[in-house]
Design a protein around this motif. Structure first.
Motif, PDB file in Angstrom:
ATOM      1  N   LEU A  23       0.844  -1.208   0.000  1.00 15.21           N
ATOM      2  CA  LEU A  23       0.000   0.000   0.000  1.00 15.21           C
ATOM      3  C   LEU A  23       0.874   1.251   0.000  1.00 15.21           C
ATOM      4  O   LEU A  23       0.593   2.216  -0.716  1.00 15.21           O
ATOM      5  CB  LEU A  23      -0.924  -0.009   1.218  1.00 15.21           C
ATOM      6  CG  LEU A  23      -2.125  -0.978   1.151  1.00 15.21           C
ATOM      7  CD1 LEU A  23      -2.739  -1.158   2.529  1.00 15.21           C
ATOM      8  CD2 LEU A  23      -3.177  -0.497   0.161  1.00 15.21           C
ATOM      9  N   ARG A  28      -2.810  -0.693  -4.889  1.00 14.25           N
ATOM     10  CA  ARG A  28      -4.151  -0.614  -4.276  1.00 14.25           C
ATOM     11  C   ARG A  28      -4.959  -1.893  -4.434  1.00 14.25           C
ATOM     12  O   ARG A  28      -6.026  -2.041  -3.839  1.00 14.25           O
ATOM     13  CB  ARG A  28      -4.924   0.551  -4.900  1.00 14.25           C
ATOM     14  CG  ARG A  28      -4.335   1.916  -4.565  1.00 14.25           C
ATOM     15  CD  ARG A  28      -5.043   2.995  -5.367  1.00 14.25           C
ATOM     16  NE  ARG A  28      -6.470   2.953  -5.135  1.00 14.25           N
ATOM     17  CZ  ARG A  28      -7.405   3.259  -6.045  1.00 14.25           C
ATOM     18  NH1 ARG A  28      -7.031   3.632  -7.253  1.00 14.25           N
ATOM     19  NH2 ARG A  28      -8.681   3.197  -5.766  1.00 14.25           N
ATOM     20  N   MET A  61      -6.839  -2.815   1.159  1.00 10.56           N
ATOM     21  CA  MET A  61      -6.339  -3.355  -0.107  1.00 10.56           C
ATOM     22  C   MET A  61      -7.489  -4.063  -0.824  1.00 10.56           C
ATOM     23  O   MET A  61      -8.215  -4.846  -0.229  1.00 10.56           O
ATOM     24  CB  MET A  61      -5.208  -4.354   0.174  1.00 10.56           C
ATOM     25  CG  MET A  61      -4.635  -5.034  -1.054  1.00 10.56           C
ATOM     26  SD  MET A  61      -3.677  -3.931  -2.112  1.00 10.56           S
ATOM     27  CE  MET A  61      -2.081  -3.944  -1.283  1.00 10.56           C
ATOM     28  N   LYS A  62      -7.658  -3.768  -2.124  1.00 12.24           N
ATOM     29  CA  LYS A  62      -8.692  -4.463  -2.886  1.00 12.24           C
ATOM     30  C   LYS A  62      -8.154  -5.830  -3.313  1.00 12.24           C
ATOM     31  O   LYS A  62      -6.951  -5.969  -3.542  1.00 12.24           O
ATOM     32  CB  LYS A  62      -9.072  -3.646  -4.112  1.00 12.24           C
ATOM     33  CG  LYS A  62      -9.673  -2.303  -3.766  1.00 12.24           C
ATOM     34  CD  LYS A  62     -10.036  -1.523  -5.014  1.00 12.24           C
ATOM     35  CE  LYS A  62     -10.681  -0.198  -4.602  1.00 12.24           C
ATOM     36  NZ  LYS A  62     -11.386   0.422  -5.718  1.00 12.24           N
ATOM     37  N   VAL A 107      -9.153   0.016 -10.585  1.00 12.78           N
ATOM     38  CA  VAL A 107      -7.745   0.394 -10.422  1.00 12.78           C
ATOM     39  C   VAL A 107      -7.039   0.325 -11.778  1.00 12.78           C
ATOM     40  O   VAL A 107      -7.542  -0.308 -12.711  1.00 12.78           O
ATOM     41  CB  VAL A 107      -7.014  -0.541  -9.423  1.00 12.78           C
ATOM     42  CG1 VAL A 107      -7.555  -0.366  -8.018  1.00 12.78           C
ATOM     43  CG2 VAL A 107      -7.116  -1.998  -9.864  1.00 12.78           C
ATOM     44  N   GLU A 111      -1.374   0.076 -10.464  1.00 12.35           N
ATOM     45  CA  GLU A 111      -1.717   0.024  -9.037  1.00 12.35           C
ATOM     46  C   GLU A 111      -1.999  -1.406  -8.571  1.00 12.35           C
ATOM     47  O   GLU A 111      -2.493  -1.620  -7.467  1.00 12.35           O
ATOM     48  CB  GLU A 111      -2.984   0.854  -8.775  1.00 12.35           C
ATOM     49  CG  GLU A 111      -2.826   2.326  -9.067  1.00 12.35           C
ATOM     50  CD  GLU A 111      -4.164   3.050  -9.018  1.00 12.35           C
ATOM     51  OE1 GLU A 111      -4.208   4.144  -8.421  1.00 12.35           O
ATOM     52  OE2 GLU A 111      -5.161   2.544  -9.574  1.00 12.35           O
TER      53      GLU A 111
END
Ligand SMILES: [Mg+2]
Length: 180
Positions: A23, A28, A61-62, A107, A111
């Motif tokens: 991160l 992301r 965090m995705k 995103v 990323e």
């Protein structure tokens, strides 16, 4: 070009990847392969893996599962994690599925980091999609002594990668300090 097969980083398992460090580097989203990356091929999610994704979610965090396997397999894996999105029948290393994954998560490829156990699918597709990647040791049972031909080729590729320092550790220091 051999470099299209080179991962950005190698880790013993997903548990060695430090999400906070990712991160801090502007990552992301994490896209995960399932089979032999998170669990042994075909297995259900373990309590450890479910705890891992719950903790990951807490960090902001995705996450998304990208699998060449079918929808029933993915559905079974996320049984206790219905919030975890997936793209099945992804046809990795085709960039199509990776693009779809980034789109779903909102995103950009820059990323995103891809985590998988196979160079010729997970890592190659990540490189083709402009995404960073982390190769984890493939999960195998103690009684599994046979290793497929492709695994030997992977060892050769990783050996050659180590000779070209600029391709190693491209994400910087992103592993946890403790060993699992
Ligand atoms: Mg796999």
């Amino acid at each position: 070009m051999l470099s299209q097969y080179y991962p950005y980083e190698c880790a013993e398992s997903v548990f060695r990847i430090d999400t906070e460090k990712l991160l801090a580097r502007g990552i992301r989203a994490m896209i995960f392969d399932i089979d032999n990356t998170l669990v042994h091929h075909g297995d259900d999610a373990t309590p450890e893996i479910e705890a891992y994704f719950a903790a990951l979610r807490e960090t902001g965090m995705k996450a998304l599962l990208l699998s060449n396997n079918d929808a029933p397999r993915c559905e079974r894996f996320i049984r206790n994690m219905p919030w975890l999105p997936y793209v099945c029948d992804a046809d990795k290393p085709d960039p199509k599925g990776y693009r779809r994954a980034a789109e779903l998560l909102g995103v950009s490829p820059a990323e995103t980091v891809v985590v998988g156990d196979q160079i010729f699918t997970d890592i190659l597709g990540a490189n083709r999609s402009g995404m960073a990647s982390i190769l984890v040791h493939f999960i195998r049972l103690p009684e599994e002594t046979h290793i497929g031909k492709r695994r030997y080729l992977e060892y050769v590729i990783l050996f050659l990668r180590r000779l070209q320092k600029k391709y190693c550790g491209r994400l910087g220091d992103i592993l946890t300090n403790e060993r699992d």
